[in-house]
Write a protein that holds these residues in place. Structure first.
Motif, PDB file in Angstrom:
ATOM      1  N   LYS A 184       0.895  -1.220  -0.211  1.00  0.00           N
ATOM      2  CA  LYS A 184      -0.027   0.176   0.075  1.00  0.00           C
ATOM      3  C   LYS A 184       0.842   1.324  -0.043  1.00  0.00           C
ATOM      4  N   PRO A 185       1.533   1.450  -1.130  1.00  0.00           N
ATOM      5  CA  PRO A 185       2.474   2.494  -1.199  1.00  0.00           C
ATOM      6  C   PRO A 185       1.781   3.902  -1.339  1.00  0.00           C
ATOM      7  N   TYR A 186       0.861   4.452  -0.536  1.00  0.00           N
ATOM      8  CA  TYR A 186       0.347   5.727  -0.394  1.00  0.00           C
ATOM      9  C   TYR A 186      -0.193   5.913   0.979  1.00  0.00           C
ATOM     10  N   ILE A 187      -0.399   7.338   1.618  1.00  0.00           N
ATOM     11  CA  ILE A 187      -0.733   7.582   2.704  1.00  0.00           C
ATOM     12  C   ILE A 187      -2.123   7.126   3.090  1.00  0.00           C
ATOM     13  N   ILE A 188      -2.214   6.539   4.204  1.00  0.00           N
ATOM     14  CA  ILE A 188      -3.351   6.072   4.830  1.00  0.00           C
ATOM     15  C   ILE A 188      -3.755   6.937   5.897  1.00  0.00           C
ATOM     16  N   PRO A 189      -4.272   8.024   5.900  1.00  0.00           N
ATOM     17  CA  PRO A 189      -4.293   8.969   7.149  1.00  0.00           C
ATOM     18  C   PRO A 189      -4.484   8.307   8.389  1.00  0.00           C
ATOM     19  N   LYS A 190      -3.693   8.936   9.266  1.00  0.00           N
ATOM     20  CA  LYS A 190      -4.147   8.506  10.768  1.00  0.00           C
ATOM     21  C   LYS A 190      -5.310   8.965  11.261  1.00  0.00           C
ATOM     22  N   GLU A 191      -5.505  10.101  10.724  1.00  0.00           N
ATOM     23  CA  GLU A 191      -6.917  10.733  11.209  1.00  0.00           C
ATOM     24  C   GLU A 191      -7.397  11.365  10.212  1.00  0.00           C
ATOM     25  N   ALA A 192      -8.797  11.195   9.907  1.00  0.00           N
ATOM     26  CA  ALA A 192      -9.521  11.397   8.857  1.00  0.00           C
ATOM     27  C   ALA A 192      -9.756  13.298   9.231  1.00  0.00           C
ATOM     28  N   ARG A 193      -9.642  13.976   8.069  1.00  0.00           N
ATOM     29  CA  ARG A 193      -9.808  15.355   8.246  1.00  0.00           C
ATOM     30  C   ARG A 193     -10.841  15.587   7.065  1.00  0.00           C
ATOM     31  N   THR A 194     -11.602  16.716   7.449  1.00  0.00           N
ATOM     32  CA  THR A 194     -12.531  17.129   6.239  1.00  0.00           C
ATOM     33  C   THR A 194     -11.628  18.265   5.758  1.00  0.00           C
ATOM     34  N   LEU A 195     -12.190  18.667   4.630  1.00  0.00           N
ATOM     35  CA  LEU A 195     -11.535  19.761   3.905  1.00  0.00           C
ATOM     36  C   LEU A 195     -11.375  21.196   4.511  1.00  0.00           C
ATOM     37  N   ALA A 196     -12.324  21.096   5.308  1.00  0.00           N
ATOM     38  CA  ALA A 196     -12.637  22.573   6.165  1.00  0.00           C
ATOM     39  C   ALA A 196     -11.348  22.493   7.264  1.00  0.00           C
ATOM     40  N   GLY A 229      -0.944   6.447   8.968  1.00  0.00           N
ATOM     41  CA  GLY A 229      -1.550   5.500  10.243  1.00  0.00           C
ATOM     42  C   GLY A 229      -1.660   3.892   9.914  1.00  0.00           C
ATOM     43  N   ALA A 230      -0.822   3.712   8.819  1.00  0.00           N
ATOM     44  CA  ALA A 230      -0.984   2.070   8.541  1.00  0.00           C
ATOM     45  C   ALA A 230       0.115   1.281   8.678  1.00  0.00           C
ATOM     46  N   ALA A 231       1.155   1.763   9.758  1.00  0.00           N
ATOM     47  CA  ALA A 231       2.408   1.118   9.939  1.00  0.00           C
ATOM     48  C   ALA A 231       2.172  -0.461  10.266  1.00  0.00           C
ATOM     49  N   ALA A 232       1.236  -0.540  11.053  1.00  0.00           N
ATOM     50  CA  ALA A 232       1.123  -1.926  11.848  1.00  0.00           C
ATOM     51  C   ALA A 232       0.778  -2.854  10.711  1.00  0.00           C
ATOM     52  N   GLU A 233       0.080  -2.534   9.927  1.00  0.00           N
ATOM     53  CA  GLU A 233      -0.311  -3.229   8.749  1.00  0.00           C
ATOM     54  C   GLU A 233       0.683  -3.552   8.013  1.00  0.00           C
ATOM     55  N   ARG A 234       1.564  -2.722   7.327  1.00  0.00           N
ATOM     56  CA  ARG A 234       2.725  -2.763   6.629  1.00  0.00           C
ATOM     57  C   ARG A 234       3.739  -3.813   7.377  1.00  0.00           C
ATOM     58  N   MET A 235       3.927  -3.517   8.754  1.00  0.00           N
ATOM     59  CA  MET A 235       4.951  -4.210   9.319  1.00  0.00           C
ATOM     60  C   MET A 235       4.717  -5.828   8.996  1.00  0.00           C
ATOM     61  N   GLU A 236       3.403  -6.058   8.891  1.00  0.00           N
ATOM     62  CA  GLU A 236       3.047  -7.766   8.832  1.00  0.00           C
ATOM     63  C   GLU A 236       3.929  -8.032   7.760  1.00  0.00           C
ATOM     64  N   ILE A 237       4.013  -7.400   6.388  1.00  0.00           N
ATOM     65  CA  ILE A 237       4.833  -7.682   5.580  1.00  0.00           C
ATOM     66  C   ILE A 237       6.420  -7.821   5.705  1.00  0.00           C
ATOM     67  N   ALA A 238       6.678  -6.605   6.338  1.00  0.00           N
ATOM     68  CA  ALA A 238       8.354  -6.588   6.976  1.00  0.00           C
ATOM     69  C   ALA A 238       8.667  -7.607   7.618  1.00  0.00           C
ATOM     70  N   GLY A 239       7.722  -8.175   8.641  1.00  0.00           N
ATOM     71  CA  GLY A 239       8.076  -9.053   9.629  1.00  0.00           C
ATOM     72  C   GLY A 239       7.794 -10.444   9.182  1.00  0.00           C
ATOM     73  N   SER A 240       7.353 -10.827   7.926  1.00  0.00           N
ATOM     74  CA  SER A 240       6.969 -11.929   7.539  1.00  0.00           C
ATOM     75  C   SER A 240       7.998 -12.688   7.164  1.00  0.00           C
ATOM     76  N   GLU A 241       7.782 -14.176   6.793  1.00  0.00           N
ATOM     77  CA  GLU A 241       8.921 -15.105   6.352  1.00  0.00           C
ATOM     78  C   GLU A 241       9.693 -14.496   5.087  1.00  0.00           C
ATOM     79  N   ALA A 242       8.935 -13.515   4.207  1.00  0.00           N
ATOM     80  CA  ALA A 242       9.546 -13.007   2.981  1.00  0.00           C
ATOM     81  C   ALA A 242      10.305 -11.762   3.317  1.00  0.00           C
ATOM     82  N   GLY A 243      10.144 -11.245   4.672  1.00  0.00           N
ATOM     83  CA  GLY A 243      10.427  -9.854   5.064  1.00  0.00           C
ATOM     84  C   GLY A 243      11.910  -9.666   5.353  1.00  0.00           C
ATOM     85  N   VAL A 244      12.286  -8.569   6.193  1.00  0.00           N
ATOM     86  CA  VAL A 244      13.744  -8.362   6.336  1.00  0.00           C
ATOM     87  C   VAL A 244      14.725  -9.120   6.654  1.00  0.00           C
TER      88      VAL A 244
END
Ligand code: SF4
Ligand code: FES
Lengths: 135, 254
Positions: free
Chosen positions: B123-135, B193-208
């Motif tokens: 998921k190479p894009y920012i998944i915002p930690k907190e949702a913000r409205t345009l306003a 805000g999606a670090a935990a999700e991406r760390m699943e891949i980094a820490g997996s068998e195929a990971g770092v």
């Protein structure tokens, strides 16, 4: 080679990969110096065993350490250790999070130099202590 | 123009060719290419294609080291063909091959499906930690917060680091340096805000932990991304996550 794929992509073999590039050769050499570290651990283990076997065995081990072959071997070990240590600290800046000091990133060369300096200092302290203890 | 390169200098470009419809395996083919000092290896290949052999295949687009298309092995080193100059081969020959560790599709074109699949997965894009409205306005970031990830955002997906990584060559399951640099680029971003999700891949068998710190990836990176640093910073983090799950009720990354 993948024959089930009509596009027939060609997969090149990896055999002998480390001889393909001087960088990989150097990598294998510095990894191999770890074997010298293991060899010295064995020397010390044998010493421990001799110590447990009594005074005569212990003195025999000390005698063996003083033989010319052993002295040359220790010289080789020292050189391998020094190289191992240098390559270890050389890669260290790449393995750690950015180190911020006074609002600026510490340069990789400085990190390597500090590591080597700390090792040298520790080694000297151990040498001096051992020297004092055996006199 | 190419046909009027007239200062008498000629370089022999040896190209590893592979035409899947007729070749059992790749072979070297040499071409004598007249050149001037301002010509890149890419321009040499373009000369071959335009004037000597139209069947030669290779990728390129920007010819200014930003699109990441023209990565190839040049005299055994992973380099961008548009950023490597023919004048720098005084022996008068240069050998050009498809990027190492990838399957060859044709001539100098590699198959990058594996990389693209992995890229999508992190998921190479920012998944915002907190949702913000345009306003509420934009997500603000301090220069120090930018500094943490900026170098990793320079990656141009050129894959040179993969061709420099023997561990990837030996085990193509390994997520590899470039993907880890991008994973880290988003994980280290204060707005994400999606670090935990991406760390699943980094820490997996195929990971770092497939990385043995060869470090050549960072040497060859044309954008000074230092992918080895991204991989190794995440070794510490993945190890931390692993042990944390024993002591935190909800667990670390998993
Ligand atoms: S990290 Fe560097 S070498 Fe690797 S794909 Fe990105 S730009 Fe290319
Ligand atoms: S052609 Fe775009 S990076 Fe070389």
């Amino acid at each position: 080679m993948n024959t089930s794929d009509p596009r027939r992509p060609y997969v090149r073999p990896m055999a002998g990969w480390w001889r393909r590039n001087p960088f990989f050769v150097e990598y294998m050499v510095h990894e191999a110096t770890a074997l010298f570290v293991a060899a010295y651990a064995l020397v010390l283990l044998v010493g421990l065993r001799r110590l447990a076997q009594g005074e005569a065995a212990w003195n025999g081990w000390l005698e063996a350490l003083r033989s010319p072959v052993s002295l040359v071997f220790h010289g080789v070990l020292l050189a391998a250790f020094a190289y191992h240590c240098w390559t270890w600290f050389r890669i260290m800046p790449r393995t750690m999070p950015p180190l911020i000091f006074g609002g600026k990133r510490v340069a990789p060369g400085v990190i390597t130099a500090c590591g080597v300096a700390a090792t040298t200092a520790c080694s000297l302290v151990v040498l001096i202590l051992a020297w004092g203890a055996t006199r | 123009m190419a046909e009027t390169t007239g200062n008498g200098k000629v370089v022999r470009i040896e190209v590893l060719r592979y035409r899947p419809e007729q070749d059992e395996e790749p072979f070297l083919q040499g071409y004598d290419v007249p050149f001037t000092d301002d010509m890149s290896v890419l321009q040499g290949l373009q000369y071959i294609k335009d004037w000597l052999d139209g069947t030669l295949s290779f990728r390129w687009s920007c010819r200014m080291a930003i699109c990441g298309s023209c990565g190839m092995m040049i005299d055994g080193e992973p380099r961008l063909a548009c950023k490597t100059f023919l004048r720098d081969f005084p022996a008068g020959t240069v050998r050009v091959e498809a990027l190492a560790h990838f399957p060859i599709e044709r001539d100098l074109v590699i198959r990058m499906d594996d990389f693209l699949a992995k890229l999508e997965r992190i998921k190479p894009y920012i998944i915002p930690k907190e949702a913000r409205t345009l306003a509420q306005g934009e997500y603000l970031q301090t220069p120090a917060e930018l500094d943490v990830y900026e170098q990793f955002s320079s990656c141009i997906n050129c894959l040179l680091c993969y061709a420099a990584c023997p561990q990837y060559g030996l085990n193509p399951e390994f997520v590899g340096p470039g993907i880890m640099a991008l994973l880290h680029r988003y994980n280290a971003d204060s707005r994400d805000g999606a670090a935990a999700e991406r760390m699943e891949i980094a820490g997996s068998e195929a990971g770092v932990f497939n990385c043995t710190a060869v470090g050549y990836c960072s040497e060859v990176c044309p954008k000074h991304v230092d992918p080895a640093n991204a991989v190794n910073q995440n070794k510490t983090r993945a190890a931390g996550d692993y042990f944390l799950r024993f002591i935190t009720p909800k667990g670390g990354a998993r």
